[in-house]
Design an enzyme around this catalytic site. Structure first.
Site, short mmCIF file in Angstrom:
data_model
loop_
_atom_site.label_atom_id
_atom_site.label_comp_id
_atom_site.label_asym_id
_atom_site.label_seq_id
_atom_site.Cartn_x
_atom_site.Cartn_y
_atom_site.Cartn_z
N CYS A 114 45.13 43.62 43.74
CA CYS A 114 44.95 42.55 44.73
C CYS A 114 44.46 41.26 44.08
O CYS A 114 44.89 40.16 44.45
CB CYS A 114 43.96 42.99 45.82
SG CYS A 114 44.65 44.22 46.96
N CYS A 129 37.93 47.92 47.63
CA CYS A 129 38.61 46.63 47.73
C CYS A 129 38.53 46.16 49.18
O CYS A 129 38.81 46.92 50.10
CB CYS A 129 40.08 46.79 47.30
SG CYS A 129 41.05 45.28 47.45
N CYS A 172 40.48 44.98 44.21
CA CYS A 172 40.96 45.84 43.13
C CYS A 172 41.79 44.97 42.18
O CYS A 172 42.17 43.84 42.51
CB CYS A 172 41.79 47.00 43.69
SG CYS A 172 43.37 46.51 44.44
N HIS A 229 37.13 35.36 43.00
CA HIS A 229 36.74 34.07 43.54
C HIS A 229 37.88 33.38 44.29
O HIS A 229 39.05 33.57 43.97
CB HIS A 229 36.30 33.14 42.40
CG HIS A 229 34.97 33.48 41.82
ND1 HIS A 229 34.82 34.47 40.88
CD2 HIS A 229 33.74 32.97 42.06
CE1 HIS A 229 33.53 34.54 40.55
NE2 HIS A 229 32.86 33.65 41.25
N CYS A 263 47.60 46.80 47.37
CA CYS A 263 46.26 47.37 47.13
C CYS A 263 46.34 48.78 46.55
O CYS A 263 47.09 49.63 47.02
CB CYS A 263 45.46 47.39 48.43
SG CYS A 263 43.72 47.80 48.18
#
Length: 109
Positions: free
Chosen positions: A67, A22, A64, A41, A30
């Site tokens: 996140c 990540c 990940c 995106h 996270c």
């Protein structure tokens, strides 16, 4: 009326996120690891995001699942999301270049 913008799409670019760390790295969110990493995106119109359309594939950060969820659905202020996303975008681009997924021909002397 302006010309309709054609989104930039690249499957190889998106697929390169699988099995990688990540890069969004949201503190306290996270998961680390590589099992759930995907290309997350951008959520901002300046990156090509529009109603019913994802941002251009070049505007993604490896993230990940936790996140990615924070970015898309979390209640953090927009400014915080932008800041962390753009940091992750820079880290992702550096990795893409290091891995040879993106090649900058003629740039290096």
């Amino acid at each position: 009326m302006g010309l309709k913008r054609r989104p930039i799409r690249n499957r190889r670019l998106l697929d390169s996120a699988r099995g990688r760390p990540c890069e969004l790295r949201v503190p306290g969110v996270c998961q680390g690891g590589t099992e759930t990493t995907v290309a997350a995106h951008s959520n901002w119109s300046e990156d090509g995001k529009a109603a019913g359309q994802k941002a251009d594939d070049i505007f993604h950060a490896r993230a990940c699942a936790a996140c990615h969820r924070w970015l898309d659905e979390g209640s953090a202020p927009d400014a915080e999301k932008r800041e962390l996303f753009h940091r992750g975008l820079k880290r992702t681009w550096r990795r893409l270049i290091d891995e040879g997924v993106i090649q900058l021909e003629g740039v290096w002397s």
